[in-house]
Write a protein that holds these residues in place. Sequence first.
Motif, mmCIF file in Angstrom:
data_model
loop_
_atom_site.group_PDB
_atom_site.id
_atom_site.type_symbol
_atom_site.label_atom_id
_atom_site.label_comp_id
_atom_site.label_asym_id
_atom_site.label_seq_id
_atom_site.Cartn_x
_atom_site.Cartn_y
_atom_site.Cartn_z
ATOM 1 N N LEU A 12 82.544 14.212 3.106
ATOM 2 C CA LEU A 12 81.818 13.177 3.227
ATOM 3 C C LEU A 12 81.197 12.842 1.926
ATOM 4 C CD1 LEU A 12 80.664 11.315 5.337
ATOM 5 C CD2 LEU A 12 78.793 12.885 5.790
ATOM 6 N N PHE A 13 80.556 13.650 1.433
ATOM 7 C CA PHE A 13 79.540 13.247 0.165
ATOM 8 C C PHE A 13 80.784 12.724 -0.850
ATOM 9 C CE2 PHE A 13 76.345 16.068 1.272
ATOM 10 C CZ PHE A 13 75.331 15.179 1.267
ATOM 11 N N THR A 14 81.901 13.322 -0.973
ATOM 12 C CA THR A 14 82.884 13.041 -2.259
ATOM 13 C C THR A 14 83.347 11.409 -1.687
ATOM 14 O OG1 THR A 14 83.789 15.169 -2.435
ATOM 15 C CG2 THR A 14 85.391 13.311 -2.976
ATOM 16 N N LYS A 15 83.609 11.110 -0.620
ATOM 17 C CA LYS A 15 83.873 9.728 -0.276
ATOM 18 C C LYS A 15 82.864 8.940 -0.429
ATOM 19 C CE LYS A 15 87.562 10.772 3.024
ATOM 20 N NZ LYS A 15 88.099 10.684 4.433
ATOM 21 N N LEU A 16 81.495 9.382 -0.208
ATOM 22 C CA LEU A 16 80.584 8.359 -0.421
ATOM 23 C C LEU A 16 80.062 8.215 -1.929
ATOM 24 C CD1 LEU A 16 77.983 9.635 2.349
ATOM 25 C CD2 LEU A 16 79.123 7.431 2.303
ATOM 26 N N LYS A 33 83.098 2.783 -7.156
ATOM 27 C CA LYS A 33 84.015 1.585 -6.909
ATOM 28 C C LYS A 33 83.267 0.307 -7.144
ATOM 29 C CE LYS A 33 88.196 3.455 -5.024
ATOM 30 N NZ LYS A 33 89.139 3.405 -3.765
ATOM 31 N N THR A 34 82.348 0.459 -6.144
ATOM 32 C CA THR A 34 81.378 -0.910 -6.077
ATOM 33 C C THR A 34 80.501 -1.072 -7.187
ATOM 34 O OG1 THR A 34 79.581 0.379 -4.956
ATOM 35 C CG2 THR A 34 81.053 -0.596 -3.329
ATOM 36 N N HIS A 35 80.284 -0.144 -8.104
ATOM 37 C CA HIS A 35 79.565 -0.349 -9.007
ATOM 38 C C HIS A 35 80.416 -0.224 -10.411
ATOM 39 C CE1 HIS A 35 76.361 0.202 -6.046
ATOM 40 N NE2 HIS A 35 75.727 -0.396 -6.990
ATOM 41 N N SER A 36 81.587 -0.328 -10.617
ATOM 42 C CA SER A 36 82.527 -0.041 -11.754
ATOM 43 C C SER A 36 82.181 0.943 -12.564
ATOM 44 C CB SER A 36 82.490 -1.388 -12.400
ATOM 45 O OG SER A 36 82.656 -2.605 -11.549
ATOM 46 N N ASN A 37 81.862 1.952 -11.962
ATOM 47 C CA ASN A 37 81.773 3.317 -12.847
ATOM 48 C C ASN A 37 83.136 3.857 -12.942
ATOM 49 O OD1 ASN A 37 79.009 3.069 -13.202
ATOM 50 N ND2 ASN A 37 78.588 4.102 -11.089
ATOM 51 N N ILE A 38 83.116 4.817 -14.108
ATOM 52 C CA ILE A 38 84.553 5.263 -14.464
ATOM 53 C C ILE A 38 84.600 6.788 -13.540
ATOM 54 C CG2 ILE A 38 84.504 4.422 -16.559
ATOM 55 C CD1 ILE A 38 83.728 7.185 -17.713
ATOM 56 N N GLU A 39 85.767 6.885 -13.162
ATOM 57 C CA GLU A 39 86.155 8.153 -12.486
ATOM 58 C C GLU A 39 85.723 9.698 -13.240
ATOM 59 O OE1 GLU A 39 87.920 10.101 -9.473
ATOM 60 O OE2 GLU A 39 87.803 7.903 -9.816
#
Length: 176
Positions: free
Chosen positions: A27-31, A37-43
């Motif tokens: 759950l935490f990983t998905k959140l 993704k919504t804040h355009s941060n890198i992987e």
Amino acid sequence: MKFLSNFTIEAIATIIVLIIVVVLRVLFTKLIRRYAKTHSNIEHRTNLVIKYIHLLLNIITVIILIIIWGVQKKDLLVTISSVATVIGVAMFAQWSILSNITSGIILFFFFPFKIGDTIKIFDKDFPIQAEIEDISAFHIDLITADGERITYPNNLLLQKGIAIVREKIEDKDFYD
């Protein structure tokens, strides 16, 4: 077999806790990935934050399992205080590392810059304007317009004023 019959409740509670931990990790990983993704941060930064959250969940799980398996409260308090003392002394000696990791997590969630942005760091002694090349758990790598590479600690980014510099629009000749 006698062991299982003596500790049935503890075994069932352990299985339930482990299932809950697995569900919380997923759950935490998905959140966190959805937030990234919504804040355009890198992987790369996303994976670091996920590792920190998983580490925290693992520590909490170990403490819960110790309690479930009936370690005496007095023994548990002595053990925890001893471990906390050793960790406290080690962390005091390494406060900068802990500060940089904490700053890295804060930067991940609350600061709008990303790799490729040009930032200006307002430091009265050494002002810096450079492009962000990489962001890690402890520092960011910057490249100035002159090609100079700078490694800047995350904790200093939170202490200094920072501006994101917009790309300069080249002057173009317009012909009629």
